[in-house]
Design a protein around this motif. Structure first.
Motif, short mmCIF file in Angstrom:
data_model
loop_
_atom_site.label_atom_id
_atom_site.label_comp_id
_atom_site.label_asym_id
_atom_site.label_seq_id
_atom_site.Cartn_x
_atom_site.Cartn_y
_atom_site.Cartn_z
N HIS A 145 -8.74 -20.63 -1.60
CA HIS A 145 -7.38 -20.81 -2.14
C HIS A 145 -6.35 -20.06 -1.30
O HIS A 145 -5.26 -20.59 -1.03
N GLN A 177 -4.08 -19.62 -7.92
CA GLN A 177 -5.53 -19.75 -8.08
C GLN A 177 -6.26 -18.62 -7.35
O GLN A 177 -7.27 -18.12 -7.84
N LYS A 180 -6.08 -15.64 -9.53
CA LYS A 180 -6.97 -15.81 -10.69
C LYS A 180 -8.43 -15.50 -10.33
O LYS A 180 -9.17 -14.96 -11.14
#
Length: 194
Positions: A145, A177, A180
């Motif tokens: 990502h 992302q 995360k």
């Protein structure tokens, strides 16, 4: 667009913070991932279903779009592919373990990558070996990502804006992302036994 304009769109993230994230990723790869014996190969990095062309007459498959090719862990291509498949399904969910293992089994059958330190018999990988590969793939979600976020921000600097694709929005999505998932990738820094 200028560097300052791109950074102003990022709001909560500066170029300095992105540089630090890149350095952290490099540290994890250099100090920890090298112990896994995962081979580095020439990777497409942009492995997605749209980059495979099937010739029904010759029954052959060709791969296109080599502008992201780089020497990298072979699993980065697989994770990139898994993420592309996830982005194309309505729930945008990462593939289940069973789907990942089925893909990996097929991949290993046709692979010429030397996996002797990881897989005893690539034609008959054990469930434990496949689980390990899936675990590693899960850890690599964050750097994939980050790669695409950085690529997108660079494109925003280099390419004239269009109405069909917003590089900033895409980059911010991929950066979100990354944020995360990065905790999983950095586990080795805090827990070397992992």
């Amino acid at each position: 667009m200028t560097i300052d304009q791109v950074e102003s769109h990022l709001k909560d993230t500066s170029w300095a913070e992105l540089s630090t994230e890149i350095d952290f990723n490099r540290t994890v790869f250099d100090s920890h991932w090298s112990t896994y014996q995962i081979p580095e190969v020439l990777c497409l990095i942009n492995l997605n279903p749209h980059n495979f062309l099937y010739d029904s007459k010759a029954h052959t498959i060709s791969i296109i779009d080599f502008d992201h090719c780089s020497q990298a862990y072979f699993l980065l291509d697989i994770v990139s592919y898994f993420l592309e498949l996830a982005s194309e399904n309505p729930e945008n969910k990462y593939l289940t373990r069973d789907v990942q293992k089925a893909f990996l089994k097929e991949y290993l059958k046709h692979s010429s990558v030397n996996l002797t330190g990881i897989i005893y018999d690539r034609l008959k990988p054990t469930d434990m070996e496949l689980e390990q590969l899936c675990d590693w793939c899960g850890l690599l979600i964050a750097p994939v990502h980050l790669y695409w976020a950085l690529w997108s921000f660079l494109q925003a600097l280099l390419v004239k804006p269009t109405t069909t694709f917003n590089f900033i929005t895409y980059g911010k999505s991929r950066l979100g992302q990354y944020q995360k998932h990065k905790q999983n990738f950095f586990i080795p820094l805090y827990n070397p036994q992992q």
